[in-house]
Design a protein around this motif. Structure first.
Motif, PDB file in Angstrom:
ATOM      1  N   ASN A  33       0.855  -1.171   0.000  1.00 50.67           N
ATOM      2  CA  ASN A  33       0.000   0.000   0.000  1.00 50.67           C
ATOM      3  C   ASN A  33       0.892   1.222   0.000  1.00 50.67           C
ATOM      4  O   ASN A  33       2.097   1.126   0.206  1.00 50.67           O
ATOM      5  N   GLN A  34       0.297   2.375  -0.256  1.00 45.27           N
ATOM      6  CA  GLN A  34       1.086   3.590  -0.395  1.00 45.27           C
ATOM      7  C   GLN A  34       0.900   4.509   0.791  1.00 45.27           C
ATOM      8  O   GLN A  34      -0.160   4.541   1.420  1.00 45.27           O
ATOM      9  N   THR A  35       1.960   5.256   1.091  1.00 42.26           N
ATOM     10  CA  THR A  35       1.889   6.273   2.137  1.00 42.26           C
ATOM     11  C   THR A  35       2.785   7.434   1.747  1.00 42.26           C
ATOM     12  O   THR A  35       3.719   7.277   0.954  1.00 42.26           O
ATOM     13  N   LEU A  36       2.480   8.592   2.293  1.00 42.72           N
ATOM     14  CA  LEU A  36       3.271   9.795   2.016  1.00 42.72           C
ATOM     15  C   LEU A  36       4.102  10.112   3.244  1.00 42.72           C
ATOM     16  O   LEU A  36       3.559  10.352   4.326  1.00 42.72           O
ATOM     17  N   ILE A  37       5.440  10.058   3.104  1.00 49.58           N
ATOM     18  CA  ILE A  37       6.303  10.375   4.235  1.00 49.58           C
ATOM     19  C   ILE A  37       6.896  11.770   4.052  1.00 49.58           C
ATOM     20  O   ILE A  37       7.106  12.231   2.940  1.00 49.58           O
ATOM     21  N   SER A  38       7.126  12.433   5.173  1.00 44.13           N
ATOM     22  CA  SER A  38       7.699  13.774   5.151  1.00 44.13           C
ATOM     23  C   SER A  38       9.203  13.703   5.367  1.00 44.13           C
ATOM     24  O   SER A  38       9.694  12.899   6.156  1.00 44.13           O
ATOM     25  N   LEU A  39       9.927  14.565   4.653  1.00 43.74           N
ATOM     26  CA  LEU A  39      11.380  14.642   4.784  1.00 43.74           C
ATOM     27  C   LEU A  39      11.752  16.041   5.260  1.00 43.74           C
ATOM     28  O   LEU A  39      11.420  17.039   4.616  1.00 43.74           O
ATOM     29  N   ALA A  40      12.433  16.097   6.397  1.00 45.30           N
ATOM     30  CA  ALA A  40      12.841  17.378   6.971  1.00 45.30           C
ATOM     31  C   ALA A  40      14.245  17.741   6.512  1.00 45.30           C
ATOM     32  O   ALA A  40      15.044  16.876   6.139  1.00 45.30           O
ATOM     33  N   ALA A  41      14.537  19.023   6.542  1.00 45.94           N
ATOM     34  CA  ALA A  41      15.886  19.491   6.204  1.00 45.94           C
ATOM     35  C   ALA A  41      16.842  19.061   7.306  1.00 45.94           C
ATOM     36  O   ALA A  41      16.584  19.325   8.491  1.00 45.94           O
ATOM     37  N   PRO A  42      17.957  18.403   6.967  1.00 42.99           N
ATOM     38  CA  PRO A  42      18.910  17.988   8.003  1.00 42.99           C
ATOM     39  C   PRO A  42      19.761  19.135   8.545  1.00 42.99           C
ATOM     40  O   PRO A  42      20.349  19.004   9.607  1.00 42.99           O
ATOM     41  N   VAL A  43      19.841  20.260   7.803  1.00 46.94           N
ATOM     42  CA  VAL A  43      20.650  21.406   8.243  1.00 46.94           C
ATOM     43  C   VAL A  43      19.984  22.709   7.811  1.00 46.94           C
ATOM     44  O   VAL A  43      19.115  22.728   6.953  1.00 46.94           O
ATOM     45  N   ASP A  44      20.422  23.804   8.427  1.00 45.97           N
ATOM     46  CA  ASP A  44      20.039  25.135   7.960  1.00 45.97           C
ATOM     47  C   ASP A  44      20.764  25.415   6.648  1.00 45.97           C
ATOM     48  O   ASP A  44      21.902  24.987   6.456  1.00 45.97           O
ATOM     49  N   GLY A  45      20.158  26.187   5.763  1.00 43.07           N
ATOM     50  CA  GLY A  45      20.873  26.579   4.554  1.00 43.07           C
ATOM     51  C   GLY A  45      19.956  26.816   3.378  1.00 43.07           C
ATOM     52  O   GLY A  45      18.757  27.071   3.542  1.00 43.07           O
ATOM     53  N   LYS A  46      20.519  26.723   2.188  1.00 41.89           N
ATOM     54  CA  LYS A  46      19.804  27.000   0.942  1.00 41.89           C
ATOM     55  C   LYS A  46      19.432  25.687   0.269  1.00 41.89           C
ATOM     56  O   LYS A  46      20.294  24.862  -0.023  1.00 41.89           O
ATOM     57  N   LEU A  47      18.158  25.503   0.018  1.00 47.25           N
ATOM     58  CA  LEU A  47      17.660  24.261  -0.575  1.00 47.25           C
ATOM     59  C   LEU A  47      17.988  24.205  -2.057  1.00 47.25           C
ATOM     60  O   LEU A  47      17.813  25.173  -2.788  1.00 47.25           O
ATOM     61  N   LEU A  48      18.486  23.050  -2.501  1.00 47.38           N
ATOM     62  CA  LEU A  48      18.851  22.850  -3.908  1.00 47.38           C
ATOM     63  C   LEU A  48      18.175  21.602  -4.446  1.00 47.38           C
ATOM     64  O   LEU A  48      17.921  20.652  -3.703  1.00 47.38           O
ATOM     65  N   LYS A  49      17.897  21.607  -5.744  1.00 46.65           N
ATOM     66  CA  LYS A  49      17.476  20.369  -6.397  1.00 46.65           C
ATOM     67  C   LYS A  49      18.684  19.446  -6.511  1.00 46.65           C
ATOM     68  O   LYS A  49      19.818  19.908  -6.565  1.00 46.65           O
ATOM     69  N   LEU A  50      18.421  18.164  -6.599  1.00 43.43           N
ATOM     70  CA  LEU A  50      19.514  17.189  -6.625  1.00 43.43           C
ATOM     71  C   LEU A  50      20.406  17.368  -7.848  1.00 43.43           C
ATOM     72  O   LEU A  50      21.618  17.168  -7.773  1.00 43.43           O
ATOM     73  N   ASP A  51      19.822  17.797  -8.980  1.00 44.04           N
ATOM     74  CA  ASP A  51      20.636  17.931 -10.189  1.00 44.04           C
ATOM     75  C   ASP A  51      21.571  19.129 -10.148  1.00 44.04           C
ATOM     76  O   ASP A  51      22.363  19.338 -11.061  1.00 44.04           O
ATOM     77  N   GLN A  52      21.490  19.944  -9.077  1.00 43.80           N
ATOM     78  CA  GLN A  52      22.410  21.063  -8.911  1.00 43.80           C
ATOM     79  C   GLN A  52      23.677  20.661  -8.147  1.00 43.80           C
ATOM     80  O   GLN A  52      24.608  21.444  -8.044  1.00 43.80           O
ATOM     81  N   VAL A  53      23.688  19.445  -7.630  1.00 45.35           N
ATOM     82  CA  VAL A  53      24.839  18.966  -6.864  1.00 45.35           C
ATOM     83  C   VAL A  53      26.011  18.703  -7.787  1.00 45.35           C
ATOM     84  O   VAL A  53      25.856  18.116  -8.861  1.00 45.35           O
ATOM     85  N   LYS A  54      27.192  19.133  -7.389  1.00 42.48           N
ATOM     86  CA  LYS A  54      28.376  18.991  -8.237  1.00 42.48           C
ATOM     87  C   LYS A  54      29.049  17.641  -8.012  1.00 42.48           C
ATOM     88  O   LYS A  54      30.236  17.559  -7.697  1.00 42.48           O
ATOM     89  N   ASP A  55      28.280  16.598  -8.119  1.00 35.44           N
ATOM     90  CA  ASP A  55      28.775  15.223  -8.026  1.00 35.44           C
ATOM     91  C   ASP A  55      27.835  14.359  -8.848  1.00 35.44           C
ATOM     92  O   ASP A  55      26.647  14.255  -8.528  1.00 35.44           O
ATOM     93  N   PRO A  56      28.324  13.746  -9.930  1.00 35.94           N
ATOM     94  CA  PRO A  56      27.434  13.017 -10.841  1.00 35.94           C
ATOM     95  C   PRO A  56      26.733  11.826 -10.212  1.00 35.94           C
ATOM     96  O   PRO A  56      25.649  11.455 -10.649  1.00 35.94           O
ATOM     97  N   VAL A  57      27.331  11.205  -9.196  1.00 28.40           N
ATOM     98  CA  VAL A  57      26.683  10.063  -8.553  1.00 28.40           C
ATOM     99  C   VAL A  57      25.351  10.484  -7.954  1.00 28.40           C
ATOM    100  O   VAL A  57      24.340   9.789  -8.069  1.00 28.40           O
ATOM    101  N   PHE A  58      25.328  11.661  -7.320  1.00 25.82           N
ATOM    102  CA  PHE A  58      24.094  12.147  -6.714  1.00 25.82           C
ATOM    103  C   PHE A  58      23.240  12.915  -7.709  1.00 25.82           C
ATOM    104  O   PHE A  58      22.027  12.730  -7.775  1.00 25.82           O
ATOM    105  N   SER A  59      23.862  13.808  -8.500  1.00 24.37           N
ATOM    106  CA  SER A  59      23.078  14.685  -9.377  1.00 24.37           C
ATOM    107  C   SER A  59      22.322  13.905 -10.447  1.00 24.37           C
ATOM    108  O   SER A  59      21.273  14.333 -10.908  1.00 24.37           O
ATOM    109  N   GLN A  60      22.832  12.745 -10.846  1.00 26.27           N
ATOM    110  CA  GLN A  60      22.155  11.931 -11.850  1.00 26.27           C
ATOM    111  C   GLN A  60      21.188  10.930 -11.225  1.00 26.27           C
ATOM    112  O   GLN A  60      20.614  10.087 -11.911  1.00 26.27           O
TER     113      GLN A  60
END
Length: 653
Positions: A3-30
């Motif tokens: 079955n499906q559920t919606l889980i919430s994800l909190a920010a682990p730190v203070d700062g500026k939120l970025l999309k994953l594709d903005q990360v300067k590491d291809p393992v994560f950004s892709q």
């Protein structure tokens, strides 16, 4: 059963939120490690983003994992390549097996130590079993400042009862597996292992411990490669068997099934991709960069377009003179964003493509430098040379494509310069040399190519009009906005100006006017159909701007972002252009769209057949565009794509 559920994800730190594709590491950004987001931290206090059991605390303290009760494996990675710092910047207060709650402090990070070591401090969160359980990922607006513990994302997941998986047997590959493990530094040097369709992909604690030569000479190994933070052993078709044999020896805790599935899917797709598929992928990537670069300025573009439309109406009704101080100031306010668009896009596109934003903004300034524009504006001086290399200068004000090309090349030019320039000279010489190289690429390379293609297309379209106004309207109406995207429309502008200056009218400009109405009608249809509040706001503003003669907000804010809208709008534009050509609608001033209706009133005659033709063609095109896009071009399901920042306003059933 699931079955499906919606889980919430909190920010682990203070700062500026970025999309994953903005990360300067291809393992994560892709997305190789799963879907998620990143934060450029402003504080070193790290909290748990979800409640659950701690499944991993890296030996070097740079990452930890939590499994929720619903079965989501959440990885938090502190910085990029910080594994090399051997835990120095991190103070950890959790251990594997601990139960944590969302918002609980878990790690303290000395951000200064990370930056002093020359590493990126970006904090990354990824759901590592995304491929197995994730149905939809919802992320709030990127580039916004958030605080630790604040809910910034949601994940719609399948809740599946966990079943114990038995590792596969390696068959005759046990000895090869033993030799590979021994020569990558042993089990103790391995963080995790995944595979694609031909390679074992190790995440090693220290890849310097790996014996490349020995591994490459093992029977069954083709070669060794290092890419994206991975130590890759190229096996070939037997990779799955060798992978199973390695996992049998080192243990199932080193697997990451989600990342393996992602790698297999990506490499399979790349291998089987036809030439046409590669072209489509390239176009899709280009459009992605284009829209992402434009998104930060869509609001000001829409507002400026509306202001320019109001000014066009006021001058059309002789309320304002184009020489009055009021007009000059208001026009500067409305026109500045478009005039300096290469500078703004240089900055935003560079951020998207990991180039230097300041250098690319300077490149944008160089290509619209007043002296160059003056030379480009005159036929006698537009053809010039640089160190004996002939080139043709053109106006790059309001252009998009050339600076995007420069932003894409920027990171490669900078990488090359870093190889050849000593460290103590880099801060002075790399920026100016990079600006020099990229500017010359545009001025000497891109400019003449665009000029030649633009002239060829323009001459062809004009020739078609002489043969058949209806056919010309259909073709020009269908392709003009695409020409705008690539900067190929400039060849038509002098033709239109010359027609109006010498003949007092332009049939071609009537068709160009239609294309603005079609794009505006498309976003108006989106406004009428979508239930997404943010998209409604963007679409309505973009529609008004397009009806005022400025299509950039419609193009880059909505229509290209959801590609089918642009295609359907272009079809509507082609039909409207054919109708305009058939009625031989004439234009008597450099104005158009719905706000520019005075330009279709025949001088000395007044409202007559030409104006009625304008009403039929333009409002007919508006109706065609709205109906086609509403019925065939858009649905809110198109917002359900991963990482779409507009998703959070869509109800998830």
């Amino acid at each position: 059963m699931s079955n499906q559920t919606l889980i919430s994800l909190a920010a682990p730190v203070d700062g500026k939120l970025l999309k994953l594709d903005q990360v300067k590491d291809p393992v994560f950004s892709q997305g190789l490690m799963g879907q998620g987001f990143a934060i450029e931290p402003s504080d070193g206090k790290v909290v748990a983003p979800v409640s659950g059991v701690v499944t991993l605390v890296a030996e070097t303290k740079h990452a930890f994992g939590i499994r929720t009760t619903d079965g989501a494996d959440v990885l938090v990675h502190l910085g990029i390549d910080t594994v090399e710092l051997k835990g120095e910047p991190f103070t950890v207060s959790i251990k594997q097996g601990d139960h944590v709650t969302a918002g609980q402090a878990v790690i303290s990070v000395d951000l200064k130590k990370i930056t002093d070591a020359g590493k990126q401090k970006t904090v990354i969160l990824a759901i590592t079993n995304s491929n197995d359980i994730l149905k939809q990922f919802l992320l709030s607006d990127g580039d916004s400042n958030i605080t630790a513990g604040q809910i910034v994302a949601g994940a719609l997941i399948d809740v599946v009862k966990e079943t114990k998986k038995t590792a596969g047997k390696g068959g005759n590959y046990d000895q090869l597996a033993t030799d590979i493990v021994e020569n990558v530094g042993g089990k103790e040097n391995i963080n995790s292992l995944i595979h694609c369709i031909t390679r074992l992909r190790f995440y090693l604690k220290d890849d310097k411990k790996a014996n490349d030569d020995t591994i490459e000479n093992l029977p069954g190994v083709i070669s060794v490669a290092k890419a994206g933070g991975q130590y890759q052993v190229v096996i070939g078709q037997a990779v799955t068997d060798v992978y199973d044999a390695v996992i049998d020896q080192i243990g199932a805790q080193y697997t990451n099934n989600a990342a393996t599935a992602e790698a297999v899917a990506e490499t399979t797709k790349a291998q089987n991709m036809s030439v046409w598929d590669k072209i489509k992928s390239g176009i899709s990537n280009f459009i992605g960069v284009l829209t992402a670069s434009m998104i930060p300025i869509i609001g000001i573009l829409a507002g400026s377009g509306i202001l320019k439309g109001i000014l066009a109406a006021l001058t059309g009704f002789k309320v304002l003179s184009t020489t009055s101080g009021t007009y000059v100031i208001l026009n500067a306010i409305g026109d500045a964003t478009f005039y300096f668009l290469p500078i703004i896009l240089g900055f935003t596109a560079a951020k998207k493509l990991s180039s230097d934003p300041i250098v690319l903004a300077i490149v944008g300034g160089i290509i619209i430098y007043p002296n160059l524009l003056t030379l480009a504006s005159k036929a006698s001086t537009a053809s010039t040379n640089f160190l004996g290399i002939p080139t043709t200068l053109i106006s790059y004000t309001s252009s998009v494509f050339p600076i995007i090309v420069a932003a894409w090349l920027g990171k490669y030019v900078e990488k090359f310069l870093k190889k050849v320039i000593p460290l103590y000279l880099r801060s002075v010489f790399i920026p100016i040399l990079e600006a020099l190289v990229l500017s010359l690429v545009i001025l000497i390379g891109v400019g003449p190519i665009i000029t030649a293609m633009s002239k060829g297309l323009s001459n062809g379209l004009v020739a078609i009009y002489s043969f058949s106004p209806t056919l010309s309207g259909f073709v020009l109406g269908g392709v003009y906005q695409t020409m705008v995207i690539f900067g190929l429309h400039w060849g038509l502008i002098p033709i239109v100006i010359n027609d109006i200056a010498t003949n007092g009218h332009s049939y071609i400009n009537s068709i160009l006017s239609i294309t603005m109405v079609a794009q505006g009608g498309a976003v108006l249809a989106v406004f009428l159909k979508t239930k997404n509040k943010k998209l409604k706001e963007v679409s309505l503003a973009a529609a008004v701007s397009a009806f005022c003669g400025v299509t950039e907000p419609a193009l880059y804010g909505v229509n290209l972002k959801y590609k089918r809208i642009f295609v359907v709008a272009s079809i509507a534009s082609a039909l409207g252009g054919a109708l305009t050509g058939f009625l031989k609608v004439n234009n008597y001033a450099l104005s158009g769209a719905l706000i520019g209706f005075p330009a279709f009133i025949t001088p000395g005659v007044g409202i007559g057949s030409n104006f009625y033709g304008y009403l039929i063609s333009h409002y007919g095109t508006l109706l065609i565009s709205v109906v086609l896009v509403y019925l065939f071009g858009f649905t809110d399901k198109m917002l359900a794509k991963k990482n779409d920042p507009m998703n959070l306003n869509v109800n998830v059933a």
